[in-house]
Design a protein around this motif. Structure first.
Motif, PDB file in Angstrom:
ATOM      1  N   GLY A   1      93.278  75.588  29.458  1.00  0.00           N
ATOM      2  CA  GLY A   1      93.411  74.689  30.691  1.00  0.00           C
ATOM      3  C   GLY A   1      94.689  74.576  31.035  1.00  0.00           C
ATOM      4  N   ALA A   2      95.167  73.502  31.877  1.00  0.00           N
ATOM      5  CA  ALA A   2      96.550  73.256  32.404  1.00  0.00           C
ATOM      6  C   ALA A   2      96.967  72.114  31.678  1.00  0.00           C
ATOM      7  CB  ALA A   2      96.655  72.935  33.665  1.00  0.00           C
ATOM      8  N   PHE A   3      98.084  72.198  30.898  1.00  0.00           N
ATOM      9  CA  PHE A   3      98.747  71.251  29.990  1.00  0.00           C
ATOM     10  C   PHE A   3     100.088  70.696  31.120  1.00  0.00           C
ATOM     11  CE2 PHE A   3      97.852  72.584  25.521  1.00  0.00           C
ATOM     12  CZ  PHE A   3      96.663  72.103  25.618  1.00  0.00           C
ATOM     13  N   ALA A   4     100.133  69.506  30.989  1.00  0.00           N
ATOM     14  CA  ALA A   4     101.463  68.851  31.476  1.00  0.00           C
ATOM     15  C   ALA A   4     101.939  67.777  30.330  1.00  0.00           C
ATOM     16  CB  ALA A   4     101.151  68.346  32.869  1.00  0.00           C
ATOM     17  N   GLN A   5     103.307  67.585  30.560  1.00  0.00           N
ATOM     18  CA  GLN A   5     103.974  66.615  29.557  1.00  0.00           C
ATOM     19  C   GLN A   5     104.899  65.638  30.416  1.00  0.00           C
ATOM     20  OE1 GLN A   5     107.477  67.193  28.734  1.00  0.00           O
ATOM     21  NE2 GLN A   5     107.586  64.951  27.726  1.00  0.00           N
ATOM     22  N   SER A   6     104.654  64.252  30.260  1.00  0.00           N
ATOM     23  CA  SER A   6     105.320  63.772  31.142  1.00  0.00           C
ATOM     24  C   SER A   6     106.299  62.384  30.156  1.00  0.00           C
ATOM     25  CB  SER A   6     104.598  62.664  31.959  1.00  0.00           C
ATOM     26  OG  SER A   6     103.775  63.430  32.830  1.00  0.00           O
ATOM     27  N   ASN A   7     107.394  62.487  30.141  1.00  0.00           N
ATOM     28  CA  ASN A   7     108.348  61.579  29.456  1.00  0.00           C
ATOM     29  C   ASN A   7     107.905  60.310  29.579  1.00  0.00           C
ATOM     30  OD1 ASN A   7     109.909  63.846  28.301  1.00  0.00           O
ATOM     31  ND2 ASN A   7     111.562  63.859  30.008  1.00  0.00           N
ATOM     32  N   VAL A   8     107.746  59.710  28.275  1.00  0.00           N
ATOM     33  CA  VAL A   8     107.151  58.215  28.530  1.00  0.00           C
ATOM     34  C   VAL A   8     108.297  57.199  29.268  1.00  0.00           C
ATOM     35  CG1 VAL A   8     105.583  58.586  26.804  1.00  0.00           C
ATOM     36  CG2 VAL A   8     107.634  57.735  26.306  1.00  0.00           C
ATOM     37  N   ASP A   9     109.538  57.638  29.606  1.00  0.00           N
ATOM     38  CA  ASP A   9     110.296  56.503  29.757  1.00  0.00           C
ATOM     39  C   ASP A   9     110.590  56.789  31.377  1.00  0.00           C
ATOM     40  OD1 ASP A   9     111.604  58.665  29.530  1.00  0.00           O
ATOM     41  OD2 ASP A   9     113.650  57.586  28.628  1.00  0.00           O
ATOM     42  N   GLN A  10     109.948  57.824  31.918  1.00  0.00           N
ATOM     43  CA  GLN A  10     109.955  58.233  33.268  1.00  0.00           C
ATOM     44  C   GLN A  10     108.681  58.144  34.242  1.00  0.00           C
ATOM     45  OE1 GLN A  10     111.780  62.318  32.432  1.00  0.00           O
ATOM     46  NE2 GLN A  10     113.553  61.535  33.342  1.00  0.00           N
ATOM     47  N   GLY A  11     109.046  57.642  35.273  1.00  0.00           N
ATOM     48  CA  GLY A  11     107.941  57.374  36.363  1.00  0.00           C
ATOM     49  C   GLY A  11     107.131  58.830  36.802  1.00  0.00           C
TER      50      GLY A  11
END
Ligand SMILES: Cc1cc2nc3c(=O)[nH]c(=O)nc-3n(C[C@H](O)[C@H](O)[C@H](O)COP(=O)(O)O)c2cc1C
Length: 192
Positions: A151-161
Motif C-alpha cells: 500500500g502507500a506509505f507516508a511519513q510526517s515529521n511530528v513537529d511539522q504541520g
C-alpha cells in the motif's frame, strides 16, 4: 452508463493523513471514466449507499499507537452491517497509512486495513511500484521513498504541520495508488 466510483474512507486527527487522502483522490481523478469520492471515517453514516455502490474502496489511517486510529476502527466496526450481507464482496480495496516515525509500525496498521478488506471478501490492490531511496543514487525525493509494496506509505515529521508534511514524494506515491486503483476499477467493471 454511470462511471465506476473509487471511494476513499480515511481518518485524520491533525490533517496529515488528509493530505495523503487528497493526493490519492488526485490520482483517481487522473483517470477519465472514473469518479472519486472522499469520505471522512467520522462522516461515513452519510455515505453508506455510495460505498455500497462503489467499485473500489481505498482505506486510509494515521498510525496511532502502532495501529489504525480508533476513529478508523469505529468505521471498520460499523462496516460489520455490510459484512453481514456481503455487500462489499468482490469490490477492489487498497490502503494507505501515515506515521510520524520512518517506520513507526506502519505495516501493522496497513495489515489491519488489508484484514478489513479480506473480512469483506474484497480484492486487494497493492502499490505496484519498485522501492525508491534504496541505493546510493537514491534520495528522499524518490517516488515510494519508504519502499512499500502492499500500500502507500507516508511519513510526517511530528513537529511539522500538514501544510509542510507529508512530503511531496509521499503525496506522489499516494497519487500513484489512487491512479492504479482507478485503472484497475475500470478493468474490473468492464462489461459489468
Ligand atoms: C495518539 C497518537 C499515537 C501515535 N502513534 C504513533 C505510532 O505508533 N507510530 C508513529 O510513527 N507515529 C505515531 N504517531 C504520530 C502520527 O502517526 C503522525 O503525527 C501522523 O502524521 C498523524 O496523522 P494525522 O495528522 O492525520 O492524524 C501518533 C500520534 C498520535 C496522536
Amino acid at each position: 452508463m454511470t462511471k465506476p466510483v473509487v471511494a476513499i474512507v480515511y481518518h485524520s486527527g491533525y490533517g496529515h493523513t488528509k493530505v495523503q487522502a487528497e493526493a490519492v483522490l488526485a490520482g483517481i481523478r487522473e483517470v477519465s471514466g472514473v469518479e472519486g469520492l472522499l469520505v471522512q471515517a467520522e462522516k461515513v453514516d452519510e455515505h453508506w449507499e455510495q460505498l455500497d455502490e462503489a467499485a473500489a474502496i481505498i482505506f486510509g489511517s494515521p498510525v496511532y499507537m502502532g495501529n489504525v486510529a480508533a476513529a478508523f476502527q469505529t468505521f471498520a466496526e460499523k462496516s460489520s452491517k455490510r459484512w453481514f450481507e456481503s455487500k462489499w464482496r468482490d469490490k477492489l480495496a487498497a490502503g494507505f497509512v501515515n506515521s510520524g516515525s520512518q517506520n513507526g509500525d506502519k505495516v501493522q496498521a496497513l495489515n489491519a486495513l488489508f484484514t478489513l478488506s479480506q473480512q469483506h471478501g474484497m480484492i486487494w490492490v497493492g502499490l505496484g511500484l519498485m522501492p525508491g531511496n534504496n541505493n546510493s543514487a537514491g534520495s528522499v525525493n524518490d517516488l515510494n521513498r519508504l519502499g512499500s509494496f502492499s500500500g502507500a506509505f507516508a511519513q510526517s515529521n511530528v513537529d511539522q504541520g500538514a501544510d509542510i508534511v507529508p512530503p511531496e514524494a509521499d503525496q506522489r506515491t499516494a497519487a500513484h495508488l489512487g491512479k492504479r486503483v482507478a485503472e484497475a476499477a475500470l478493468r474490473w467493471t468492464r462489461g459489468a
